[in-house]
Every structure is written in structure tokens, then in C-alpha cells.
Write an enzyme that holds these catalytic residues in place. Sequence first.
Site, short mmCIF file in Angstrom:
data_model
loop_
_atom_site.label_atom_id
_atom_site.label_comp_id
_atom_site.label_asym_id
_atom_site.label_seq_id
_atom_site.Cartn_x
_atom_site.Cartn_y
_atom_site.Cartn_z
CD GLN A 132 -2.69 1.11 2.60
OE1 GLN A 132 -3.55 0.24 2.62
NE2 GLN A 132 -2.55 1.97 3.59
N GLY A 133 0.75 2.07 -1.03
CA GLY A 133 1.53 3.29 -1.15
C GLY A 133 0.72 4.51 -0.78
CE1 TYR A 134 -3.93 4.26 -0.50
CE2 TYR A 134 -4.99 4.54 1.62
CZ TYR A 134 -5.07 4.20 0.29
OH TYR A 134 -6.26 3.83 -0.25
CB SER A 135 2.38 6.87 5.00
OG SER A 135 1.25 6.56 5.77
CB SER A 150 3.45 -3.37 5.46
OG SER A 150 3.30 -2.55 6.60
CD GLU A 207 -5.88 -0.23 7.41
OE1 GLU A 207 -4.68 -0.44 7.60
OE2 GLU A 207 -6.35 0.90 7.23
CD GLU A 244 -1.25 11.60 18.64
OE1 GLU A 244 -0.55 11.51 19.65
OE2 GLU A 244 -1.21 10.77 17.70
#
Length: 406
Positions: A136-139, A171, A255, A385
Site C-alpha cells: 500500500q503506497g499511502y503515507s 509494509s 481495513e 491523534e
Amino acid sequence: MDFAFGPEDEAFRAEARGWLAEHLTGDHARARGRGGLGGEHCGRHGGTAQRRAWERVLGRGGWIGLGWSSDAYGNRRATLTQQVVWAEEYARARAPGRCGHIGENLLAPTLLAYGSQEQRDEFLPPIARGEALWCQGYSEPGAGSDLAGVRTRAVRDGESLLVTGQKIWTSLAREADWCFVLARTEEGSRGHRGLSLLLVPMDQPGRVEVRPIRQMTGTSEFNEVFFDGARARAAHVVGGLGEGWRVAMGLLGFERGVSTLAQQIGFAEELAQVVREAVDFGAVRDAVVRERLVRQWADLRIMRWNALRTLGGSGAGVLPGAPSVAKLLWGRWHQRLGELALEVRGAAGAVGPSDWRPDAPYELDPTQRLALFTRADTIYGGADEVQRNIIAERVLGLPREARGPR
């Protein structure tokens, strides 16, 4: 809410238990309990090759894709309670840690909900067979939990899009064949607008580079990924150009589903081990320790009831804010367990294995890995948060947090 297991569920349980007993043999049996977070190295049994082989075994058995809304891709389908049964039996059998869950539980439901029929036909059968692994290429370094700050860009080049940028905390990036990437496809766009979800092949030497991030556990589940003009086919944009935010948020809703119940069974086993060590090391004689152990047990039961309520409650999809509540509950709970695990050992918790030699690599035992890796539990998968902000703004209707200009 009635979430009881009926006769058909128990028959399904017997089938699942029998299949796992029959197939968890040889190297697969030696990999039991291995491959989870904080233990990706796994040694000779439970390493990448073995885990990929196990995925193919699961695929041949039809156990990948039980929760998909269609069984047209070589997968078998199961009811919600049967999915829970499978997750429970898999965890109880201590079967090897899954390396195909990102494709099965995140990408596949997203393609079924937002993808084209051509995308489903191309990508779902290899996932169901256990042959294709995804990451997964998000952050990004400047856009971790706040995905609206994504800066990775993709520009049109004929029938392709060229992707340039950096992702982090990815990951399984070293093992993955494909990555679904949230990228900015509209020049000058900001925030939620102008984003697209692209399916990018990882085997692009010179265009895709993966750098492992070594953690204090000594392992490197997470990675940095650099895209330098990596190609993604225009036909592999999910949901259409500019629809990335809608698709990405839908994906995150998938998820934290049935898999959270299997996660909780793993938590229960870890808690049982901590209780055993509290007895062995004499810490259980301390009234404060006893109270903390009971509190961990009670909070774990609450997490289970919350997960069951979320899965079986409305019948209209994921309840608003439910994924954020679940993440807040389990992240801090697991972190407290890691702290308690070392405390019940006392000074022995800091000591290495008794057979360690100066010429051998230093190895943490499972309790020490638990204590160290759980420091990240309140950050990865959505920082606490950010989850609190989501609950406050989208569920409770409180004023939005002040944000500066991007």
C-alpha cells in the site's frame, strides 16, 4: 444483535480446523507462530519464500477471498459468521503470518466496489490463488496520517502515467509484486482534490527502489519506496482520474473488518503468555500487577464485543467512526501489554538468550519483540491523534481542528 454461531457455522469450523491440521505440515508446521509483526525475519522457516508458498496452499484450498462480494474469481464465499470462524481457527492453529492480506482484504474489496470489470478480472484471480502480493503506497514523509498532503505525482504519457515521488512505512514492499499508490494527477491541486489511486507494478528496475527501514526489533517490515517515472497503465486507475480520495477512504473502511477478530485471538494468546510469566516470575503476588492483568483481560473482551457489534450491527456497511474507535482501542491496549510483559519479568526482561554467543546475531525472544514493536502500535495504521480527530469531527460533529496552509 444476534451474533451466535449456528450448526452450519460449527460444521464450517470443523472443516476449517481439519483442513488446517492436514496442511500445516513440514515447513508450514515449523513456521507456526512466525511471520507476524516484529518477527518478519523468521529464520529459515517462516521467511519470504515459505510464506509465499503458504499463500499458494491457501489459494488452492479456496481460503482466500471468503469475504468478497463475488465468488467468480476462484475464491469460495462465506457468511460473516463463517469468516469469523475461519479467522478464529487460523489464529488458534498459529498458522504462518499472512503476507497476502493487503491484496485480499484491502485491494480486492476496493476493486469490487470501485474498480472496472476488466480490473477485477485481471487482478482478483491471482490474489485468490495466492500468487500476487500487494503493498500500500499511502503515507509519505510529509503526509503520514494526513493523506490530503500527498505530494507523489503522476503525469500522463500516452497510455501510461509516470509516477514520481516517495512513500514510507510501506509494509511488505520488498516482497510485493504490485503497489496501489495514491498520487496527485491534477497539476496544482491541493488537499483532497486531484488525487487518483493507481495500480503500479513493483518490478521496474531503475524506476522503483525499495529501502528497508530497520527497527529497534532488528527487523524491517516497513520500507521506503521511491518512484522515479514508474509506469502505471491508464487502464489501472481505480475509480477514474481525480477520484482517488473517495476510493482511498473507501479502502480504509475495509481495513478493520473481520481480521480484527483474528487479531484479538492473537492478543489473547499473548496475554495468556504474560499471565504465565507473571506466575513463573512471582509478579502475580503483586496486587497492582494482578489488577493490571485483569484489566487487560476485561478490555480485550470489550474490544471483541465492539468488533462484533460493528460487524453485525447496522447492516448498512461500516458504522461511522467504527474503524477509528477500533484502532484506538487495540493500539493502546497492545502497547500496555508490551509494557506489562517486560515488567512481570523484572530485570530478566532485559537479558538475552542463555545460549547467545558473541559471534552469533543477537536475537530477541517473543516477549522482548512484543515490548519493542508495540511502541509503534499507536502510530502505524493511523496515529491515535488522527483517529481522535476523525471521531470528533465526523461522528460527534465538533469543530474542525485548525490547520495551516498547505
